[in-house]
Design an enzyme around this catalytic site. Structure first.
Site, PDB file in Angstrom:
ATOM      1  N   LYS A  42      -3.537  56.861  -9.801  1.00  0.00           N
ATOM      2  CA  LYS A  42      -4.777  58.041  -9.519  1.00  0.00           C
ATOM      3  C   LYS A  42      -4.388  58.444  -7.878  1.00  0.00           C
ATOM      4  CE  LYS A  42      -8.007  55.079 -11.758  1.00  0.00           C
ATOM      5  NZ  LYS A  42      -9.379  54.314 -11.726  1.00  0.00           N
ATOM      6  N   GLU A  97       3.493  61.927  -5.195  1.00  0.00           N
ATOM      7  CA  GLU A  97       3.005  60.572  -5.086  1.00  0.00           C
ATOM      8  C   GLU A  97       2.432  60.640  -3.819  1.00  0.00           C
ATOM      9  OE1 GLU A  97       2.254  58.131  -6.252  1.00  0.00           O
ATOM     10  OE2 GLU A  97       3.615  56.428  -6.006  1.00  0.00           O
ATOM     11  N   ASP A  98       1.335  59.831  -3.631  1.00  0.00           N
ATOM     12  CA  ASP A  98       0.669  59.570  -2.683  1.00  0.00           C
ATOM     13  C   ASP A  98       1.313  58.873  -1.500  1.00  0.00           C
ATOM     14  OD1 ASP A  98       0.701  57.149  -3.958  1.00  0.00           O
ATOM     15  OD2 ASP A  98      -1.442  56.876  -3.988  1.00  0.00           O
ATOM     16  N   ILE A  99       2.141  57.841  -1.890  1.00  0.00           N
ATOM     17  CA  ILE A  99       2.642  56.970  -0.831  1.00  0.00           C
ATOM     18  C   ILE A  99       4.312  56.368  -1.275  1.00  0.00           C
ATOM     19  CG2 ILE A  99       1.532  55.111  -1.172  1.00  0.00           C
ATOM     20  CD1 ILE A  99       1.098  54.564   1.845  1.00  0.00           C
ATOM     21  N   ASP A 101       5.952  53.546  -0.624  1.00  0.00           N
ATOM     22  CA  ASP A 101       5.697  52.196   0.075  1.00  0.00           C
ATOM     23  C   ASP A 101       7.007  51.340  -0.267  1.00  0.00           C
ATOM     24  OD1 ASP A 101       3.952  50.315   1.476  1.00  0.00           O
ATOM     25  OD2 ASP A 101       3.791  49.133  -0.467  1.00  0.00           O
ATOM     26  N   THR A 105       7.822  52.382  -7.534  1.00  0.00           N
ATOM     27  CA  THR A 105       7.178  53.220  -8.526  1.00  0.00           C
ATOM     28  C   THR A 105       8.039  54.645  -8.730  1.00  0.00           C
ATOM     29  OG1 THR A 105       4.934  52.660  -7.756  1.00  0.00           O
ATOM     30  CG2 THR A 105       5.149  54.636  -8.732  1.00  0.00           C
ATOM     31  N   PHE A 150      -2.160  49.170   5.933  1.00  0.00           N
ATOM     32  CA  PHE A 150      -2.752  49.563   4.531  1.00  0.00           C
ATOM     33  C   PHE A 150      -3.703  50.728   4.806  1.00  0.00           C
ATOM     34  CE2 PHE A 150      -5.649  49.476   1.103  1.00  0.00           C
ATOM     35  CZ  PHE A 150      -4.653  49.420  -0.125  1.00  0.00           C
ATOM     36  N   ASP A 157      -6.763  54.458  -2.451  1.00  0.00           N
ATOM     37  CA  ASP A 157      -8.054  53.364  -2.569  1.00  0.00           C
ATOM     38  C   ASP A 157      -7.823  52.007  -2.037  1.00  0.00           C
ATOM     39  OD1 ASP A 157      -6.024  52.868  -4.918  1.00  0.00           O
ATOM     40  OD2 ASP A 157      -7.664  51.308  -5.618  1.00  0.00           O
ATOM     41  N   ARG A 163     -11.604  56.558  -1.978  1.00  0.00           N
ATOM     42  CA  ARG A 163     -10.548  57.707  -2.308  1.00  0.00           C
ATOM     43  C   ARG A 163     -11.118  59.016  -2.005  1.00  0.00           C
ATOM     44  NH1 ARG A 163      -6.738  56.070  -6.215  1.00  0.00           N
ATOM     45  NH2 ARG A 163      -7.546  54.165  -7.322  1.00  0.00           N
TER      46      ARG A 163
END
Ligand code: IMP
Ligand code: MG
Length: 180
Positions: A42, A97-99, A101, A105, A150, A157, A163
């Site tokens: 998400k 993609e958000d991040i 890390d 993924t 983080f 989230d 979010r």
């Protein structure tokens, strides 16, 4: 649940400026060809929504949800939780993609889509936590490099909270990654 650190890491203005720059670069690279923009749910939904509104090439929006699966010996792998069928064969695809890390993924998705024979495949991430990488993956567009902390907000989230924040903030006291 830990309390929010008051210190904002990236402001909404900084995000807006950077998203616009990234969209210009992606549009220029795309040279007017159709782009299939794939949102990794998400966490990427807000980033994706802002990005596509700044792109100038014709495009379609697709959505994939990936789940973390804990495996023995602290190893992790990913599985697709949810995907709507869409055409990849012969298309230019952009994974949003958000991040970045651990990179697991993105690595998993690149392999998944490579098998479907796209014309080209590129990756766009808003945030890059380079000290957290476990696998190196080719990323074409990076919004911001951030420390190994983080973060929440702008789609990201912690336990489904935060979010909706317009900025990105550090959340103290989070045990992350969960498997370590
Ligand atoms: P990966 O470790 O690169 O596979 O990232 C997996 C997912 O973990 C990302 O798509 C995010 O949803 C989530 N994630 C990683 N770091 C953070 C963080 O700092 N805040 C919130 N979510 C995170
Ligand atoms: Mg998440």
């Amino acid at each position: 649940m830990p309390e929010m650190n008051e210190e904002i890491l990236i402001t909404r203005e900084q995000i807006a400026r950077r998203v616009e720059e990234m969209a210009k670069e992606i549009s220029a690279d795309q040279e007017g060809r159709h782009l299939v923009v794939i949102c990794i749910l998400k966490g990427s939904f807000i980033f994706m929504a802002d990005l596509v509104r700044k792109l100038t090439c014709p495009l379609s929006c697709e959505f994939v949800q990936v789940r973390m699966v804990d495996a023995p010996e602290n190893r992790q792998f990913r599985e697709i939780d949810y995907i709507m069928e869409f055409e990849v064969d012969g298309k230019d695809i952009l994974i949003v993609e958000d991040i970045f890390d651990s990179g697991i993924t993105i690595d998993y998705l690149l392999e998944h889509f490579r098998d479907k024979n796209p014309r080209s495949m590129r990756v766009c991430v808003l945030l890059d936590k380079s000290e957290a990488h476990k696998v190196e993956v080719p990323v074409d567009y990076v919004g911001f490099s951030i420390p190994r902390k983080f973060v929440v907000g702008y789609g990201l989230d912690y336990g489904e909270r935060y979010r909706e924040l317009s900025h990105i903030a550090v959340l103290d006291g989070v045990k992350w990654p969960l498997s370590e």
